[in-house]
Every structure is written in structure tokens, then in C-alpha cells.
Write an enzyme that holds these catalytic residues in place. Sequence first.
Site, mmCIF file in Angstrom:
data_model
loop_
_atom_site.group_PDB
_atom_site.id
_atom_site.type_symbol
_atom_site.label_atom_id
_atom_site.label_comp_id
_atom_site.label_asym_id
_atom_site.label_seq_id
_atom_site.Cartn_x
_atom_site.Cartn_y
_atom_site.Cartn_z
ATOM 1 N N GLU A 242 -2.419 -10.464 -3.132
ATOM 2 C CA GLU A 242 -2.046 -10.667 -1.735
ATOM 3 C C GLU A 242 -0.816 -11.576 -1.682
ATOM 4 O O GLU A 242 -0.338 -12.053 -2.714
ATOM 5 C CB GLU A 242 -3.244 -11.227 -0.962
ATOM 6 C CG GLU A 242 -4.454 -10.308 -1.152
ATOM 7 C CD GLU A 242 -5.516 -10.411 -0.053
ATOM 8 O OE1 GLU A 242 -5.240 -10.914 1.029
ATOM 9 O OE2 GLU A 242 -6.646 -9.931 -0.315
ATOM 10 N N ARG B 209 11.383 -2.943 7.832
ATOM 11 C CA ARG B 209 10.131 -2.185 7.943
ATOM 12 C C ARG B 209 8.910 -3.051 7.655
ATOM 13 O O ARG B 209 7.777 -2.583 7.744
ATOM 14 C CB ARG B 209 10.166 -0.930 7.075
ATOM 15 C CG ARG B 209 10.195 -1.127 5.589
ATOM 16 C CD ARG B 209 10.224 0.232 4.869
ATOM 17 N NE ARG B 209 10.566 0.124 3.484
ATOM 18 C CZ ARG B 209 9.717 -0.215 2.511
ATOM 19 N NH1 ARG B 209 8.463 -0.481 2.802
ATOM 20 N NH2 ARG B 209 10.125 -0.283 1.261
ATOM 21 N N ARG C 113 -10.329 1.517 3.482
ATOM 22 C CA ARG C 113 -10.542 0.312 2.693
ATOM 23 C C ARG C 113 -11.952 -0.220 2.914
ATOM 24 O O ARG C 113 -12.599 0.129 3.899
ATOM 25 C CB ARG C 113 -9.520 -0.779 3.092
ATOM 26 C CG ARG C 113 -8.086 -0.315 3.064
ATOM 27 C CD ARG C 113 -7.652 0.179 1.689
ATOM 28 N NE ARG C 113 -7.658 -0.869 0.695
ATOM 29 C CZ ARG C 113 -6.625 -1.657 0.438
ATOM 30 N NH1 ARG C 113 -5.501 -1.497 1.104
ATOM 31 N NH2 ARG C 113 -6.703 -2.585 -0.493
#
Length: 272
Positions: free
Chosen positions: A3, A121, A258
Amino acid sequence: MPEGHTIHRLAARHRAFFAGRAVQVASPQGRFAAGAARLDGLTLLDTEAYGKHLLHHFEGGATLHVHLGLYGKFADGEPPVPAPVGQVRMRMADERHWLELRGPTACEVLDPGLVAALRARLGQDPLRDDADPRIAYARIAAATRPLFALLMDQSIVAGCGLIYANEVLFRAGLSPTTPGSAIGAQRWDELWNDLRALMKEGVVQGRIDTVHTVHTPEAMRRAPRVDRHGGEVYVYRRPGQPCLVCGTAIARGPLAGRNLYWCPCCQASGDV
Ligand SMILES: [Zn+2]
């Protein structure tokens, strides 16, 4: 997948190693040979992390872009540089340090225009000082998708992964399926600030801990969690185990492709 806190730690580590120094860059495996040849011998000016993306900025405007994906890994050390073992996509070295990258999803050289496009983005990164949570909130407030999916959407919140998304929703007492549009601005601010604090702690500690002081193993006189992801957490990868707050069995279910974990009692409400 690592992460954002891991990528920010890597950026700081690589900056300490190489910023302001000319580096040798090679691709022992060969798949990054052209990119390595372009960077070889240049001075690395600075590094930064943006969500799960790592950027090394070089003199002359070229940027090395790395996304570790599921399998990517860095190794580093001091000379002598070891003989390449396995598939070393990229190696960077000067006379003080070496760095090796294996198995990334992306390892490429970008020109400034492509770096700008990459940033455009990506959503707001809680670990960056230039992040603006109101920009993320504009997207969330307009969305009917579940909050869990919105937190995991890198074009909205960059760097938040599975563990932080599950845990921050538990800490907020929010049902993960609460639609984004049901979240008020103040509730979003609280969620963002909590996520930011957790991720900053993750950068410092190098692991993800999300439990409040009263729920640590010491405070609860319980055994520490044993998991290869480390860290004391409320719901992530704890299906069937008792909630640390109310004792209810933690639930697991798929959402947005997920694994979602939640306490059916503490997070029963979508009330915001
Ligand atoms: Zn509970």
C-alpha cells in the site's frame, strides 16, 4: 500488494541513497535494457511517491516510473554489488549503495508529459502534502458505488489499499456498502483524516497497525496477531474471529472483486 505507505518509505530510502548523485543503471534481465541505457550515468535529482507509484526524477527531465504490483520487490545494500540472482529487471548503483528491482508491474522511463498524465489520472494521496480531500469528496459524493470500492479506486484516493480501506471503515463504524453519495462532507473529512493518520503511522513503523490503544494485545491481555502482513488490525484477514470491540464474528465477502471484511454489529449501520 504494497500500500502507499510502503512506496513512500521506498521513495525516502532511495532519496537518501542516491539524490544528487550520478548512478549506474542496468537491466541484468534485459527487459529494461533500453530504459536503463537512457538513465545510466545521469544524476538522480529527487524521488517521490504518488499513491502506489514510485518516481525517480533524473537530470534532463527523464523519470523512472515503478509500480510494484503484486509481485514487485526492491532489495538494496552496500557494495560489493552481488551477482544477479533471478530476474533482476533493474539495478541502480553508485559507489555507496546498490538497489535491485524484481518482478514489477511497471518499470519504465517517462518524459515530463507522461509523468503529468500519470498524475492526472491518480486521485488524492493522503500521504502527500499537496493532497486535497475536497477533490476526492466531489467524486465520492457523486457516486452510488459502495464506499469500500471508492476508497480502493486509485483515481479517487491514491495509495489506499485493501488493509487501509477495510480498517478505516471499521474505525468509522460505517458499513462498507454505504454508497458514497450517503457520506456527508464532515463525515468524509473525519474518514480522510483518520486514513491519513493511519497511513502516516504506517510510513514511520513500516507496518500497518490500526487498533486503538485500548485494543492492543497488551491492553486486552491477548496474544499478538500472527499474520505475514503483520500489524494489529480490527477486521482485515480476521474472518470468523471475534470483533475486538463487541465480540461478534468478523464477516468476509467479495466486493468490487476484492475481499471485504467487516463487523456485522459495529458496522451494521449505513447511517451517516
Ligand atoms: Zn464489532
